[in-house]
Design an enzyme around this catalytic site. Structure first.
Site, PDB file in Angstrom:
ATOM      1  N   THR A 159      -0.259  39.033   8.568  1.00  0.00           N
ATOM      2  CA  THR A 159       0.787  39.353   7.602  1.00  0.00           C
ATOM      3  C   THR A 159       1.094  38.103   6.798  1.00  0.00           C
ATOM      4  O   THR A 159       1.368  37.044   7.372  1.00  0.00           O
ATOM      5  CB  THR A 159       2.060  39.841   8.322  1.00  0.00           C
ATOM      6  OG1 THR A 159       1.756  41.031   9.046  1.00  0.00           O
ATOM      7  CG2 THR A 159       3.179  40.119   7.332  1.00  0.00           C
TER       8      THR A 159
ATOM      9  N   GLY B 138       7.582  71.145   5.647  1.00  0.00           N
ATOM     10  CA  GLY B 138       6.477  72.010   5.253  1.00  0.00           C
ATOM     11  C   GLY B 138       5.614  71.369   4.176  1.00  0.00           C
ATOM     12  O   GLY B 138       5.307  70.180   4.218  1.00  0.00           O
TER      13      GLY B 138
ATOM     14  N   SER C 291      -7.905  32.237  27.859  1.00  0.00           N
ATOM     15  CA  SER C 291      -6.645  32.289  27.102  1.00  0.00           C
ATOM     16  C   SER C 291      -5.705  31.148  27.459  1.00  0.00           C
ATOM     17  O   SER C 291      -4.779  30.839  26.703  1.00  0.00           O
ATOM     18  CB  SER C 291      -5.945  33.627  27.349  1.00  0.00           C
ATOM     19  OG  SER C 291      -5.609  33.773  28.715  1.00  0.00           O
TER      20      SER C 291
ATOM     21  N   GLU D  20       0.995  43.876  17.225  1.00  0.00           N
ATOM     22  CA  GLU D  20       1.722  43.141  18.271  1.00  0.00           C
ATOM     23  C   GLU D  20       1.583  43.794  19.640  1.00  0.00           C
ATOM     24  O   GLU D  20       2.533  43.904  20.408  1.00  0.00           O
ATOM     25  CB  GLU D  20       3.186  42.961  17.885  1.00  0.00           C
ATOM     26  CG  GLU D  20       3.340  42.054  16.675  1.00  0.00           C
ATOM     27  CD  GLU D  20       4.742  41.527  16.515  1.00  0.00           C
ATOM     28  OE1 GLU D  20       5.271  40.934  17.476  1.00  0.00           O
ATOM     29  OE2 GLU D  20       5.304  41.691  15.429  1.00  0.00           O
ATOM     30  N   GLY D  21       0.378  44.240  19.921  1.00  0.00           N
ATOM     31  CA  GLY D  21       0.081  44.881  21.197  1.00  0.00           C
ATOM     32  C   GLY D  21       0.049  46.382  21.063  1.00  0.00           C
ATOM     33  O   GLY D  21       1.079  47.012  20.816  1.00  0.00           O
TER      34      GLY D  21
ATOM     35  N   GLN E  64      16.107  78.569  15.465  1.00  0.00           N
ATOM     36  CA  GLN E  64      16.035  77.804  16.697  1.00  0.00           C
ATOM     37  C   GLN E  64      14.831  76.862  16.742  1.00  0.00           C
ATOM     38  O   GLN E  64      14.913  75.731  17.243  1.00  0.00           O
ATOM     39  CB  GLN E  64      15.994  78.754  17.898  1.00  0.00           C
ATOM     40  CG  GLN E  64      16.197  78.063  19.225  1.00  0.00           C
ATOM     41  CD  GLN E  64      16.216  79.062  20.372  1.00  0.00           C
ATOM     42  OE1 GLN E  64      15.164  79.513  20.842  1.00  0.00           O
ATOM     43  NE2 GLN E  64      17.400  79.437  20.813  1.00  0.00           N
TER      44      GLN E  64
ATOM     45  N   ARG F 205       8.558  41.735  20.839  1.00  0.00           N
ATOM     46  CA  ARG F 205       8.306  43.161  21.076  1.00  0.00           C
ATOM     47  C   ARG F 205       9.540  44.041  20.929  1.00  0.00           C
ATOM     48  O   ARG F 205       9.454  45.095  20.298  1.00  0.00           O
ATOM     49  CB  ARG F 205       7.647  43.348  22.446  1.00  0.00           C
ATOM     50  CG  ARG F 205       6.147  43.110  22.376  1.00  0.00           C
ATOM     51  CD  ARG F 205       5.464  43.082  23.711  1.00  0.00           C
ATOM     52  NE  ARG F 205       4.030  42.840  23.525  1.00  0.00           N
ATOM     53  CZ  ARG F 205       3.218  42.361  24.462  1.00  0.00           C
ATOM     54  NH1 ARG F 205       3.701  42.077  25.649  1.00  0.00           N
ATOM     55  NH2 ARG F 205       1.941  42.167  24.204  1.00  0.00           N
TER      56      ARG F 205
ATOM     57  N   TRP G  41      -5.948  40.388  10.115  1.00  0.00           N
ATOM     58  CA  TRP G  41      -4.690  41.134  10.254  1.00  0.00           C
ATOM     59  C   TRP G  41      -3.474  40.215  10.161  1.00  0.00           C
ATOM     60  O   TRP G  41      -2.471  40.453  10.826  1.00  0.00           O
ATOM     61  CB  TRP G  41      -4.638  41.926  11.570  1.00  0.00           C
ATOM     62  CG  TRP G  41      -5.859  42.715  11.887  1.00  0.00           C
ATOM     63  CD1 TRP G  41      -6.611  42.651  13.007  1.00  0.00           C
ATOM     64  CD2 TRP G  41      -6.465  43.727  11.069  1.00  0.00           C
ATOM     65  NE1 TRP G  41      -7.661  43.540  12.952  1.00  0.00           N
ATOM     66  CE2 TRP G  41      -7.595  44.210  11.762  1.00  0.00           C
ATOM     67  CE3 TRP G  41      -6.169  44.262   9.804  1.00  0.00           C
ATOM     68  CZ2 TRP G  41      -8.421  45.209  11.249  1.00  0.00           C
ATOM     69  CZ3 TRP G  41      -7.006  45.249   9.302  1.00  0.00           C
ATOM     70  CH2 TRP G  41      -8.106  45.705  10.022  1.00  0.00           C
TER      71      TRP G  41
ATOM     72  N   CYS H  34      -1.031  33.619  12.629  1.00  0.00           N
ATOM     73  CA  CYS H  34      -2.450  33.981  12.646  1.00  0.00           C
ATOM     74  C   CYS H  34      -2.995  33.884  14.068  1.00  0.00           C
ATOM     75  O   CYS H  34      -3.259  32.790  14.574  1.00  0.00           O
ATOM     76  CB  CYS H  34      -3.242  33.056  11.724  1.00  0.00           C
ATOM     77  SG  CYS H  34      -2.587  32.935  10.038  1.00  0.00           S
TER      78      CYS H  34
END
Length: 405
Positions: A164, A365, A184, A389-390, A304, A268, A162, A128
């Site tokens: 998980t 399609g 930070s 994650e960024g 093609q 990452r 957010w 978190c």
């Protein structure tokens, strides 16, 4: 330390084939159902636990693979099966990485096993960090942790978003502010043990993709955790904060380790591998369709315009995998990301996943736009890779700063 190689050894090939079989036989057949239900696929997680995929031992073996390719190989195969279910299986790993990156040996041994449970009673964990007003801008984090010295407890207050497995996790790893004046650099990570009063689930999000993965807010209201739940310990935190304060007074710019960023830096390339798995799955569906779909008397792959699209898709997927493998090997070999190679791998693979899944829809399609074919779901799932994650914008900022030095 292993040399960088593009050849998997026999043991790695065996693990890859085992994971691919589970993804093909168990995950993929259940993907559409759990996407529609938008619920955690507990039966699938339990099946993974029974055969040893959902376990601390398995991820430890892959994590300590001397080539660095164990984790990206595992992520690619599982996410080839289905991104939502795979994230439910591997989502606990982000919390585990948070403990591995910041915790003591005792904390790792105590809490990581509790994140997984066992085959008869599976558990999940949640990392978190993000908040309603602090996603990429971690310096704006508002969740506070205040030390109650008399009781040797930390008191946590705030709302995380957010997350998980947020709210349904057995163990939550929460990043909180301990010194607001340091931005930070004044953050720390805490273990919130099972059944801690004051922790509750807030809003559960209904998402565009990865619907089988539970994503929710986590609300902390005077949640008290024991002092030993501070990852790394208080002595280490006090030393780090003291250095940061001295640097702030002196106007210095030395980097001080940030708890959330340490977790993201480590994960990452793994996210890049997830994106490669989703892209590869969509490419294979499109390739098979192009080989068998007949229009104007011949398979459409003989046109093609279609063939060139598939050629680009195959090339981009291989390039993305190579970036992921390089970054994963560098991390294991202890080689610094001097050009932000970890961010490069995540950025490129994420963008490739979005592009390739969109191209797969185009090749199919009208069929590609329906839920009868899986590329519609894969395209929805792929959108998350450039966000969590960024974001791609954050990765570009990290890369640009690295190459500007």
């Amino acid at each position: 330390m292993g040399e960088f190689t593009l050849d998997l050894n026999d043991d790695q090939k065996q693990v890859r084939d085992w994971l691919h079989g589970f993804a093909a036989d168990v995950i993929r057949p259940a993907a559409a159902e759990w996407d529609e239900r938008e619920e955690t696929p507990w039966p699938i997680i339990q099946e993974a636990a029974k055969i040893g995929i959902y376990s601390l031992d398995f991820y430890a073996q892959q994590f300590f693979d001397p080539t660095g390719l164990g984790i990206p190989m595992a992520m690619e195969e599982l996410f080839w099966g289905d991104a939502g279910i795979a994230l439910s299986i591997v989502g606990t790993g982000l919390a585990a990485v948070g403990v591995l990156a910041n915790g003591t040996e005792e904390q790792i041994g105590t809490w990581v096993p509790q994140m997984y449970g066992d085959a008869n009673d599976v558990k999940v964990a949640a990392f978190c960090s993000s908040e309603p007003d602090a996603g990429s801008d971690v310096a704006s984090m508002r969740t506070r942790a205040v030390y109650d010295e008399a009781n040797d407890e930390w008191v946590l207050n705030g709302t995380k978003t957010w997350a998980t497995n947020g709210g349904i996790a057995n163990v939550h790893v929460v990043v909180a502010v301990v010194d607001p004046g340091l931005g930070s650099k004044g953050h720390a990570s805490f273990i919130v043990p099972p059944n801690t009063p004051g922790l509750s689930q807030g809003q559960k999000f209904q998402k565009h993709g990865i619907r089988a993965s539970h994503t929710a807010e986590v609300v902390l209201e005077d949640a008290r955790v024991p002092g030993h739940c501070l990852l790394g310990g208080k002595e280490k935190l006090d030393e780090r904060l003291a250095r940061a304060r001295e640097k702030a007074k002196a106007g210095g710019g030395e980097r001080v380790k940030n708890a959330a960023m340490a977790t993201f830096e480590a994960s990452r390339p793994a996210v890049g591998a997830m994106a490669v798995g989703t892209a590869r799955a969509a490419y294979e569906v499109a390739l098979d369709y192009a080989r068998t779909r007949v229009q104007f008397g011949r398979p459409i792959i003989e046109n093609q315009g279609v063939a060139f699209q598939l050629a680009d898709m195959a090339t981009q997927i291989d390039a993305a995998r190579l970036l992921v493998w390089r970054a994963s090997w560098m991390a294991t070999a202890g080689k610094p990301f001097t050009a932000a190679e970890g961010s490069m791998s995540k950025l490129y693979a994420s963008e490739v996943a979005k592009k390739v899944t969109a191209q797969a829809i185009q090749i199919l399609g009208g069929n590609g736009y329906t839920r009868e074919y899986p590329v519609e779901r894969m395209h929805r799932d792929a959108a998350i890779y450039t966000i969590f994650e960024g974001t791609s914008e954050i990765q570009r900022m990290v890369i640009s700063r690295a190459i500007a030095k």
